[in-house]
Enzyme design. Structure first.
Site, PDB file in Angstrom:
ATOM      1  N   HIS A 297      -1.129   1.393   5.866  1.00 28.93           N
ATOM      2  CA  HIS A 297      -1.195   0.357   4.831  1.00 28.93           C
ATOM      3  C   HIS A 297      -2.593  -0.251   4.787  1.00 28.93           C
ATOM      4  O   HIS A 297      -3.339  -0.006   3.843  1.00 28.93           O
ATOM      5  CB  HIS A 297      -0.124  -0.711   5.086  1.00 28.93           C
ATOM      6  CG  HIS A 297      -0.146  -1.828   4.103  1.00 28.93           C
ATOM      7  ND1 HIS A 297      -0.185  -3.151   4.492  1.00 28.93           N
ATOM      8  CD2 HIS A 297      -0.168  -1.834   2.763  1.00 28.93           C
ATOM      9  CE1 HIS A 297      -0.204  -3.909   3.408  1.00 28.93           C
ATOM     10  NE2 HIS A 297      -0.204  -3.148   2.340  1.00 28.93           N
TER      11      HIS A 297
ATOM     12  N   CYS B 284       1.436  -6.631  11.163  1.00 28.80           N
ATOM     13  CA  CYS B 284       0.594  -7.238  10.113  1.00 28.80           C
ATOM     14  C   CYS B 284       1.370  -7.465   8.822  1.00 28.80           C
ATOM     15  O   CYS B 284       1.348  -8.552   8.257  1.00 28.80           O
ATOM     16  CB  CYS B 284      -0.622  -6.367   9.834  1.00 28.80           C
ATOM     17  SG  CYS B 284      -1.751  -6.257  11.233  1.00 28.80           S
ATOM     18  N   HIS B 285       2.066  -6.424   8.337  1.00 28.76           N
ATOM     19  CA  HIS B 285       2.762  -6.547   7.058  1.00 28.76           C
ATOM     20  C   HIS B 285       4.174  -5.970   7.084  1.00 28.76           C
ATOM     21  O   HIS B 285       4.791  -5.792   6.044  1.00 28.76           O
ATOM     22  CB  HIS B 285       1.944  -5.891   5.936  1.00 28.76           C
ATOM     23  CG  HIS B 285       0.593  -6.504   5.795  1.00 28.76           C
ATOM     24  ND1 HIS B 285      -0.525  -5.921   6.317  1.00 28.76           N
ATOM     25  CD2 HIS B 285       0.194  -7.665   5.217  1.00 28.76           C
ATOM     26  CE1 HIS B 285      -1.582  -6.691   6.069  1.00 28.76           C
ATOM     27  NE2 HIS B 285      -1.171  -7.758   5.410  1.00 28.76           N
ATOM     28  N   GLY B 286       4.668  -5.621   8.270  1.00 28.05           N
ATOM     29  CA  GLY B 286       6.065  -5.231   8.409  1.00 28.05           C
ATOM     30  C   GLY B 286       6.405  -3.774   8.154  1.00 28.05           C
ATOM     31  O   GLY B 286       7.572  -3.463   7.938  1.00 28.05           O
TER      32      GLY B 286
END
Length: 188
Positions: free
Chosen positions: A128, A152-154
């Site tokens: 990502h 960080c963003h799952g």
């Protein structure tokens, strides 16, 4: 007779003049060309990989101490790499997934070497935004799919390091590697 001597004299000087002119023309072209090479070489040479990167072009990793179900993290080309010894259960879970339902469809066999399906070697960089997922260290959160979890963003990866949920567009990348012995793998 004087006219004959004059033309012979001109031919001799004219021919010498051409040779001298050719030399001057060649020099006029060669000198700037040599200067251009002298100026361009450092510019082009600075694009080569640095000595520390070349030193890490390939690394050998001893995998004899990695137990089934365990993963380790190493560094290659200044990037984390995960080496994971999958258990028979993790292999079975990875093979049971319907590949057509995956965002980046790949089988476990496509991500491992024949005869060494229990060894999953991937880059430890989330696809990502480049964070380092958890799951390689002892007791780290592996997420609901038992693989890796990017805090960080799952993004969540399964036991074959395939993206299953979250914003990551692709599976964790599999670098070039080869087994040089039953207990050593060469990455790069």
């Amino acid at each position: 007779m004087a006219a004959v001597e004059y033309s012979e004299h001109m031919d001799a000087h004219g021919e010498d003049g051409m040779r001298r002119r050719d030399f001057l023309n060649l020099g006029a072209v060669a000198f700037p060309a040599a200067g251009a090479v002298a100026l361009l070489y450092p510019l082009i040479n600075q694009m080569n990989p640095s000595a520390d990167v070349l030193a890490l072009a390939q690394i050998d990793v001893d995998i004899s101490h990695i137990q089934p179900g365990q993963a380790i993290k190493t560094i290659w080309r200044k990037q984390p790499v995960f080496l994971r010894n999958l258990t028979p259960r993790e292999i079975q879970e990875a093979n049971a997934v319907d590949v057509s339902t995956l965002r980046d469809p790949q089988t476990l066999a496509e991500r491992t070497k024949p005869g060494k399906e229990n060894w999953l070697i991937t880059m430890g960089v989330c696809t990502h935004l480049g964070c380092v997922p958890l799951g390689a260290g002892e007791g780290e959160n592996r997420g609901p799919f038992g693989g890796y979890f990017c805090p960080c963003h799952g993004s969540m990866y399964d036991t074959a390091a395939r993206i299953r949920q979250g914003p990551a567009p692709k599976n964790l990348e599999v670098p070039e590697y080869a087994f040089t012995s039953p207990t050593t793998v060469r990455i790069g």
